[in-house]
Design a protein around this motif. Structure first.
Motif, PDB file in Angstrom:
ATOM      1  N   SER A 236       9.530  -6.991  -5.020  1.00 32.74           N
ATOM      2  CA  SER A 236       8.940  -6.110  -6.023  1.00 32.74           C
ATOM      3  C   SER A 236       7.804  -6.788  -6.782  1.00 32.74           C
TER       4      SER A 236
ATOM      5  N   THR B 100       5.897  -9.157  -5.768  1.00 34.79           N
ATOM      6  CA  THR B 100       4.804  -9.629  -4.911  1.00 34.79           C
ATOM      7  C   THR B 100       4.294  -8.555  -3.960  1.00 34.79           C
ATOM      8  N   ASP B 101       4.645  -7.301  -4.210  1.00 31.90           N
ATOM      9  CA  ASP B 101       4.284  -6.251  -3.257  1.00 31.90           C
ATOM     10  C   ASP B 101       2.782  -5.983  -3.176  1.00 31.90           C
ATOM     11  N   ASP B 102       2.016  -6.533  -4.094  1.00 28.55           N
ATOM     12  CA  ASP B 102       0.561  -6.374  -4.037  1.00 28.55           C
ATOM     13  C   ASP B 102      -0.126  -7.483  -3.247  1.00 28.55           C
ATOM     14  N   LEU B 103       0.655  -8.417  -2.730  1.00 28.01           N
ATOM     15  CA  LEU B 103       0.084  -9.547  -2.002  1.00 28.01           C
ATOM     16  C   LEU B 103       0.063  -9.237  -0.504  1.00 28.01           C
ATOM     17  N   PRO B 104      -1.109  -9.338   0.119  1.00 27.65           N
ATOM     18  CA  PRO B 104      -1.234  -8.951   1.520  1.00 27.65           C
ATOM     19  C   PRO B 104      -0.703 -10.018   2.482  1.00 27.65           C
TER      20      PRO B 104
ATOM     21  N   TRP C 189      -8.605  -6.478   4.103  1.00 23.74           N
ATOM     22  CA  TRP C 189      -9.108  -7.066   2.855  1.00 23.74           C
ATOM     23  C   TRP C 189     -10.419  -7.794   3.123  1.00 23.74           C
TER      24      TRP C 189
ATOM     25  N   LYS D   3      -6.293 -13.590  -3.410  1.00 30.76           N
ATOM     26  CA  LYS D   3      -4.885 -13.253  -3.176  1.00 30.76           C
ATOM     27  C   LYS D   3      -4.132 -14.431  -2.555  1.00 30.76           C
TER      28      LYS D   3
END
Length: 125
Positions: free
Chosen positions: A60, A62-66, A74, A82
């Motif tokens: 939850s 780190t869900d924005d980390l690709p 990206w 990132k």
């Protein structure tokens, strides 16, 4: 072993392998957390199981980390930023992930692996 029991046993083996990969540093904490957060519903444990909740929380946060395929979408400059966040998150969550992974290994690694679905079908027909 019934088919639902076979699925649970197979998922528990997957959990144990992923947890072992965390401990042996063969998989990143973030990637493993994403896998384990999804698997928790298929291993017949309480949805608030503390070992799985550790990974749900990491996922939850780190869900924005690709990771993986998402990285291809990206720009290089945004990805570089990132990557710094990923490195910090991996370090920040590593200790709690190791504790939870060790618990999962202790719980599931020594269970008998399931028979194949084919064996289930042929032995019970």
């Amino acid at each position: 072993m019934s088919l639902p029991e076979l699925i649970v046993a197979s998922n528990r083996q997957k959990v144990a392998r992923i947890a072992q990969d965390i401990v042996s540093n063969h998989i990143g904490v973030i990637e493993a957390s994403r896998l384990l957060a999804r698997l928790r519903f298929g291993v017949a444990v309480d949805q608030w199981d503390p070992d799985f909740i550790t990974f749900v929380g990491i996922d939850s946060e780190t869900d924005d980390l690709p990771l993986g395929e998402a990285r291809h979408h990206w720009s290089p400059s945004a990805l570089a930023l990132k990557d710094v966040e990923i490195a910090h998150a991996e370090e920040f969550y590593r200790d709690s992930a190791l504790v939870a992974a060790s618990h999962l290994i202790a719980r599931f690694a020594h269970e008998d692996p399931p028979a194949s679905a084919y064996d289930y079908y042929t032995l019970n027909t």
